[in-house]
Write an enzyme that holds these catalytic residues in place. Structure first.
Site, PDB file in Angstrom:
ATOM      1  N   LEU A  51       0.296   9.526   0.391  1.00 33.61           N
ATOM      2  CA  LEU A  51       1.383   9.195   1.592  1.00 33.61           C
ATOM      3  C   LEU A  51       1.526   7.629   1.579  1.00 33.61           C
ATOM      4  CD1 LEU A  51       2.695  10.041   3.974  1.00 33.61           C
ATOM      5  CD2 LEU A  51       0.519   9.617   5.644  1.00 33.61           C
ATOM      6  N   HIS A  53      -0.337   3.762  25.658  1.00 31.87           N
ATOM      7  CA  HIS A  53      -0.573   3.041  24.050  1.00 31.87           C
ATOM      8  C   HIS A  53      -1.846   3.525  23.305  1.00 31.87           C
ATOM      9  CE1 HIS A  53       3.131   1.070  24.895  1.00 31.87           C
ATOM     10  NE2 HIS A  53       2.682   0.091  25.725  1.00 31.87           N
ATOM     11  N   ASP A  95       7.926   7.298  21.326  1.00 35.33           N
ATOM     12  CA  ASP A  95       8.313   6.782  22.795  1.00 35.33           C
ATOM     13  C   ASP A  95       7.750   7.450  23.857  1.00 35.33           C
ATOM     14  OD1 ASP A  95       9.816   5.182  24.661  1.00 35.33           O
ATOM     15  OD2 ASP A  95      11.597   6.049  24.358  1.00 35.33           O
TER      16      ASP A  95
HETATM   17  C1  FPP Z   1       7.064   3.299  23.110  1.00 34.50           C
HETATM   18  O1  FPP Z   1       6.415   3.751  24.584  1.00 34.50           O
HETATM   19  C2  FPP Z   1       6.013   2.741  22.426  1.00 34.50           C
HETATM   20  C3  FPP Z   1       5.727   1.595  22.123  1.00 34.50           C
HETATM   21  C4  FPP Z   1       6.527   0.550  22.221  1.00 34.50           C
HETATM   22  C5  FPP Z   1       4.498   1.338  21.188  1.00 34.50           C
HETATM   23  C6  FPP Z   1       4.006   2.321  20.085  1.00 34.50           C
HETATM   24  C7  FPP Z   1       2.625   2.209  19.989  1.00 34.50           C
HETATM   25  C8  FPP Z   1       1.901   3.093  19.557  1.00 34.50           C
HETATM   26  C9  FPP Z   1       2.105   4.574  19.551  1.00 34.50           C
HETATM   27  C10 FPP Z   1       0.475   2.832  19.486  1.00 34.50           C
HETATM   28  C11 FPP Z   1       0.048   1.765  18.633  1.00 34.50           C
HETATM   29  C12 FPP Z   1       0.762   2.072  17.162  1.00 34.50           C
HETATM   30  C13 FPP Z   1       0.109   2.049  15.990  1.00 34.50           C
HETATM   31  C14 FPP Z   1       0.495   2.145  14.999  1.00 34.50           C
HETATM   32  C15 FPP Z   1      -1.594   2.143  16.041  1.00 34.50           C
HETATM   33  P1  FPP Z   1       6.659   2.969  26.037  1.00 34.50           P
HETATM   34  O2  FPP Z   1       5.787   1.994  26.225  1.00 34.50           O
HETATM   35  O3  FPP Z   1       8.108   2.166  25.525  1.00 34.50           O
HETATM   36  O4  FPP Z   1       6.819   4.245  26.951  1.00 34.50           O
HETATM   37  P2  FPP Z   1       7.964   4.415  28.135  1.00 34.50           P
HETATM   38  O5  FPP Z   1       9.244   4.422  27.671  1.00 34.50           O
HETATM   39  O6  FPP Z   1       7.351   5.547  28.693  1.00 34.50           O
HETATM   40  O7  FPP Z   1       7.630   3.186  28.962  1.00 34.50           O
END
Ligand code: FPP
Length: 247
Positions: free
Chosen positions: A135, A41, A24
């Site tokens: 893994l 992201h 997150d």
């Molecule tokens: C939460 O941050 C994250 C996500 C909804 C997406 C997670 C995706 C990645 C880490 C990258 C792609 C994944 C892979 C496996 C390549 P948020 O957008 O909710 O952050 P915020 O709460 O600060 O708005």
């Protein structure tokens, strides 16, 4: 501290079998830098690569990453499309890495809801890495724990209706075997980054005895040193699984 210079000082016999992570804070990471959320992201995908590498090097058998929740479909369509594109690229570019490093890719979630640009490379990588016994990397995609539980209940109800299963033959193991995570041990550690103190519909059944770690670090900044610090803290925690200390 430089990670390559710092002693790991982990007990190799006390490593978790399964680490689950709620990644997150990508959006906040980008906002702090006046960047588009998608940049967060993208940087988050780099943290995914580093975390996979650390698990592999330490010999942690299973890593499960919450990459896209069922609720995430409600985000603006351009962000959903960017995340799907990022996943597609991740699957394409990491296939060789997974093959050469003996990583087996799995997925949990409502996979049928994913666009074919993700489903096609996903199937290809899962099929191509099926025989790997290093893994086990599991991506939670279009995942929600409650939909997973509904799916499990329907499967068990159908088995009962067919006469293949009696209600009193349903045990905890029966439930576990009908969840998307069947075959995976329950997580020993859950990490959530970005300071939020919630489970957000992630692995609700599977986390019953899991050690929880919450860090204010935003996911794109999560690194090997912090991960190892959490593993060290895990090794210092006493897990009693509801029992008492032996006298
Ligand atoms: C939460 O941050 C994250 C996500 C909804 C997406 C997670 C995706 C990645 C880490 C990258 C792609 C994944 C892979 C496996 C390549 P948020 O957008 O909710 O952050 P915020 O709460 O600060 O708005």
């Amino acid at each position: 501290m430089n990670s390559s210079a710092s002693p790991v000082a982990l007990d190799p016999h006390g490593l978790p079998r399964h680490v689950a992570i709620i990644m997150d804070g990508n959006g906040r990471w980008a906002k702090q830098r006046l960047l588009n959320r998608v940049k967060g992201h993208e940087k988050g995908a780099e943290a995914v690569r580093d975390t996979v590498k650390t698990c592999r090097e330490l010999g942690i058998p299973c890593l499960t990453l919450y990459a896209f929740s069922t609720e995430n479909w409600q985000r603006p369509s351009h962000e959903v499309e960017a995340l799907m594109g990022l996943l597609k690229r991740f699957l394409e570019t990491e296939y060789d890495n997974m093959t050469s490093n003996n990583i087996r890719l799995g997925v949990i979630g409502e996979i049928a809801d994913l666009p074919s640009e993700v489903r096609v490379p996903l199937d290809r990588v899962m099929e191509g890495t099926r025989a790997n016994d290093g893994l086990r990397l599991t991506l939670a995609l279009s995942y929600g724990s409650r939909p997973e539980i509904v799916h499990m209940v329907r499967a068990l109800a159908a088995a009962v209706q067919r006469g293949d299963l009696a209600p009193d033959e349903i045990h905890e193991a029966t439930v576990s075997e009908h969840l998307y995570t069947r075959g995976l041990p329950d997580p020993d550690i859950l990490i959530r980054t970005s300071g939020e103190l919630r489970l957000s519909n992630f692995l609700l059944w599977q986390l019953a005895y899991t050690e929880l770690f919450f860090t204010p670090t935003l996911w794109p900044d999560f690194n090997r040193d912090e991960f190892i610090g959490i593993l060290r803290a895990f090794q210092n925690r006493e897990r009693r699984f509801g029992t008492v200390d032996p006298a």
